[in-house]
Design a protein around this motif. Structure first.
Motif, PDB file in Angstrom:
ATOM      1  N   ARG A  24       0.372   4.382  61.074  1.00 53.96           N
ATOM      2  CA  ARG A  24      -0.270   3.250  60.389  1.00 53.96           C
ATOM      3  C   ARG A  24       0.515   1.963  60.596  1.00 53.96           C
ATOM      4  O   ARG A  24       1.725   2.000  60.843  1.00 53.96           O
ATOM      5  CB  ARG A  24      -0.385   3.546  58.891  1.00 53.96           C
ATOM      6  N   ARG A  25      -0.199   0.830  60.467  1.00 52.07           N
ATOM      7  CA  ARG A  25       0.441  -0.465  60.674  1.00 52.07           C
ATOM      8  C   ARG A  25       0.435  -1.332  59.433  1.00 52.07           C
ATOM      9  O   ARG A  25       1.144  -2.320  59.364  1.00 52.07           O
ATOM     10  CB  ARG A  25      -0.268  -1.210  61.803  1.00 52.07           C
TER      11      ARG A  25
ATOM     12  N   LEU B  23      -7.513   7.652  56.051  1.00 53.90           N
ATOM     13  CA  LEU B  23      -8.521   6.706  55.575  1.00 53.90           C
ATOM     14  C   LEU B  23      -8.144   5.283  55.979  1.00 53.90           C
ATOM     15  O   LEU B  23      -6.971   4.919  55.957  1.00 53.90           O
ATOM     16  CB  LEU B  23      -8.652   6.801  54.052  1.00 53.90           C
ATOM     17  N   ARG B  24      -9.160   4.499  56.352  1.00 51.75           N
ATOM     18  CA  ARG B  24      -8.863   3.177  56.904  1.00 51.75           C
ATOM     19  C   ARG B  24      -8.647   2.145  55.817  1.00 51.75           C
ATOM     20  O   ARG B  24      -7.791   1.277  55.941  1.00 51.75           O
ATOM     21  CB  ARG B  24     -10.012   2.726  57.791  1.00 51.75           C
ATOM     22  N   ALA B  78      -7.790  -4.770  54.159  1.00 54.58           N
ATOM     23  CA  ALA B  78      -8.323  -5.106  55.475  1.00 54.58           C
ATOM     24  C   ALA B  78      -8.687  -3.820  56.204  1.00 54.58           C
ATOM     25  O   ALA B  78      -7.870  -2.921  56.324  1.00 54.58           O
ATOM     26  CB  ALA B  78      -7.284  -5.887  56.268  1.00 54.58           C
ATOM     27  N   ARG B  80      -8.827  -2.062  59.183  1.00 50.59           N
ATOM     28  CA  ARG B  80      -8.319  -2.134  60.544  1.00 50.59           C
ATOM     29  C   ARG B  80      -8.370  -0.746  61.160  1.00 50.59           C
ATOM     30  O   ARG B  80      -8.226   0.242  60.456  1.00 50.59           O
ATOM     31  CB  ARG B  80      -6.865  -2.618  60.550  1.00 50.59           C
ATOM     32  N   PRO B  81      -8.548  -0.690  62.451  1.00 50.47           N
ATOM     33  CA  PRO B  81      -8.441   0.619  63.105  1.00 50.47           C
ATOM     34  C   PRO B  81      -7.024   1.143  62.954  1.00 50.47           C
ATOM     35  O   PRO B  81      -6.069   0.373  62.805  1.00 50.47           O
ATOM     36  CB  PRO B  81      -8.774   0.317  64.566  1.00 50.47           C
ATOM     37  N   VAL B  82      -6.909   2.449  62.984  1.00 46.21           N
ATOM     38  CA  VAL B  82      -5.612   3.055  62.714  1.00 46.21           C
ATOM     39  C   VAL B  82      -4.578   2.584  63.723  1.00 46.21           C
ATOM     40  O   VAL B  82      -3.476   2.216  63.375  1.00 46.21           O
ATOM     41  CB  VAL B  82      -5.756   4.591  62.731  1.00 46.21           C
ATOM     42  N   ARG B  83      -4.940   2.538  64.972  1.00 47.89           N
ATOM     43  CA  ARG B  83      -4.034   1.954  65.967  1.00 47.89           C
ATOM     44  C   ARG B  83      -4.845   1.541  67.181  1.00 47.89           C
ATOM     45  O   ARG B  83      -5.630   2.325  67.700  1.00 47.89           O
ATOM     46  CB  ARG B  83      -2.962   2.961  66.386  1.00 47.89           C
ATOM     47  N   THR B  84      -4.636   0.324  67.620  1.00 43.20           N
ATOM     48  CA  THR B  84      -5.337  -0.143  68.809  1.00 43.20           C
ATOM     49  C   THR B  84      -4.392  -0.335  69.976  1.00 43.20           C
ATOM     50  O   THR B  84      -4.729  -0.021  71.115  1.00 43.20           O
ATOM     51  CB  THR B  84      -6.049  -1.478  68.529  1.00 43.20           C
ATOM     52  N   THR B  85      -3.198  -0.861  69.715  1.00 41.90           N
ATOM     53  CA  THR B  85      -2.283  -1.154  70.819  1.00 41.90           C
ATOM     54  C   THR B  85      -1.422   0.060  71.109  1.00 41.90           C
ATOM     55  O   THR B  85      -0.878   0.685  70.208  1.00 41.90           O
ATOM     56  CB  THR B  85      -1.371  -2.324  70.452  1.00 41.90           C
TER      57      THR B  85
END
Lengths: 99, 217
Positions: A24-25, B23-24, B78, B80-85
């Motif tokens: 997670r970020r 969960l996002r 917010a 956000r997708p769990v990870r994009t980069t």
């Protein structure tokens, strides 16, 4: 139930939390995952207290809960301060420690 | 009966943990953590730690989670997708978690603790009760108890300092802040030292009296 089953659940929850910290970020969710890891440790401590039949492990679990509460308070304060300064609430973009 | 409760509670604990990670929306993550904590409290009860279970429900699932909910509502969850980069870490994280689980299991099995395969020590009356916990806290663990209370105090003060508004320093500049020197203490006429004076009420009243003496508006 055998004590080993409790320890297995504790290990599973701990690994889930560790994976969540990596994946997670959002710093809020990272704090939640840290809570998961602390709670897994608490479960192991209480299970060992039951195994030995002494209350020391339960005392340790209570102290861990106090430390977790302090960590949450400070962490949420930092996140609110980040949000107030209009910085992105994202650990990948917050890579500089400069004010 | 204990097996059924253990199965349900551990399923809830593991499911809540997975929900926190997967969960996002951070708000749903917090709710999943509340479910996880309540299941964990049931596991604590099975382990005869009644006081720890009660503290878990009251302090953790009650107070700390309310703090989380307020901050999530303030920041705004917010989506956000769990990870994009970077697919590298997204793939490495489950691998790391799996390796950690295997290592933990090996460590527990290799620890040679004979009681792992047993139900635990024979139950004594009063084990895990508030009386026993309080006695331990005030005798053997007095120093950690006091240190924990200082830690809570420091955390509370630190959170207030971190999260307060600093508008006076950032937007207006330091020169607008009135400074008080030692000379001012001697120059000012001595006040009465009441709370009305510190709030400025006494000065307002003095000005009003002066206006009335000069003849109204």
């Amino acid at each position: 139930m055998d004590i080993g089953w409790y320890l297995a659940v504790s290990a599973l929850v701990f690994c889930t939390g560790a994976g969540g910290v990596l994946v997670r970020r959002n710093p809020l969710v990272i704090l939640l995952c840290l809570e998961l890891m602390l709670n897994a440790a608490n479960l192991a401590l209480v299970a060992f207290a039951r195994m030995h039949g002494s209350g020391d492990g339960q005392i340790f679990a209570l102290i861990v809960m106090v430390v977790a509460a302090c960590e949450v308070t400070i962490g949420l304060g930092v996140i609110v301060a980040i949000h107030r300064r209009r910085l992105p609430v994202d650990v990948d973009e917050l890579r500089e420690l400069r004010g | 009966m204990a097996e059924v409760v253990f199965f349900v509670a551990s399923l809830g604990a593991i499911g809540g943990a997975v929900g926190v990670v997967a969960l996002r929306n951070p708000f749903y993550s917090v709710l999943a953590l509340v479910g996880h904590l309540l299941s964990l409290a049931a596991l604590f009860l099975l382990l005869r730690a009644e006081f720890v279970a009660a503290a878990q429900v009251v302090v953790y699932a009650g107070a700390v989670m309310v703090l989380y909910v307020f901050v999530v509502a303030y920041i705004g969850g917010a989506d956000r997708p769990v990870r994009t980069t970077g697919p590298g870490l997204g793939l490495a994280a489950p691998l790391f978690a799996g390796a950690l689980f295997v290592e933990l299991c090996l460590a527990m099995l290799g620890s040679g603790l004979k009681a792992i395969d047993a139900q635990g020590a024979p139950y004594e009356a009063g084990f895990g009760s508030p009386g026993q916990i309080g006695e331990l806290f005030l005798t053997r663990f007095l120093l950690p108890f006091e240190v924990a209370s200082y830690l809570l105090l420091i955390a509370a003060v630190g959170a207030v300092i971190l999260a307060r508004r600093r508008r006076g320093l950032e937007e207006e500049g330091l020169e607008d802040v009135p400074t008080v020197t030692v000379a001012d203490l001697f120059r000012l006429e001595p006040g009465v030292g009441t709370q009305a004076e510190s709030g400025g009420m006494l000065q307002d009243r003095r000005e009003r009296d002066e206006r009335e003496r000069k003849g109204g508006w």
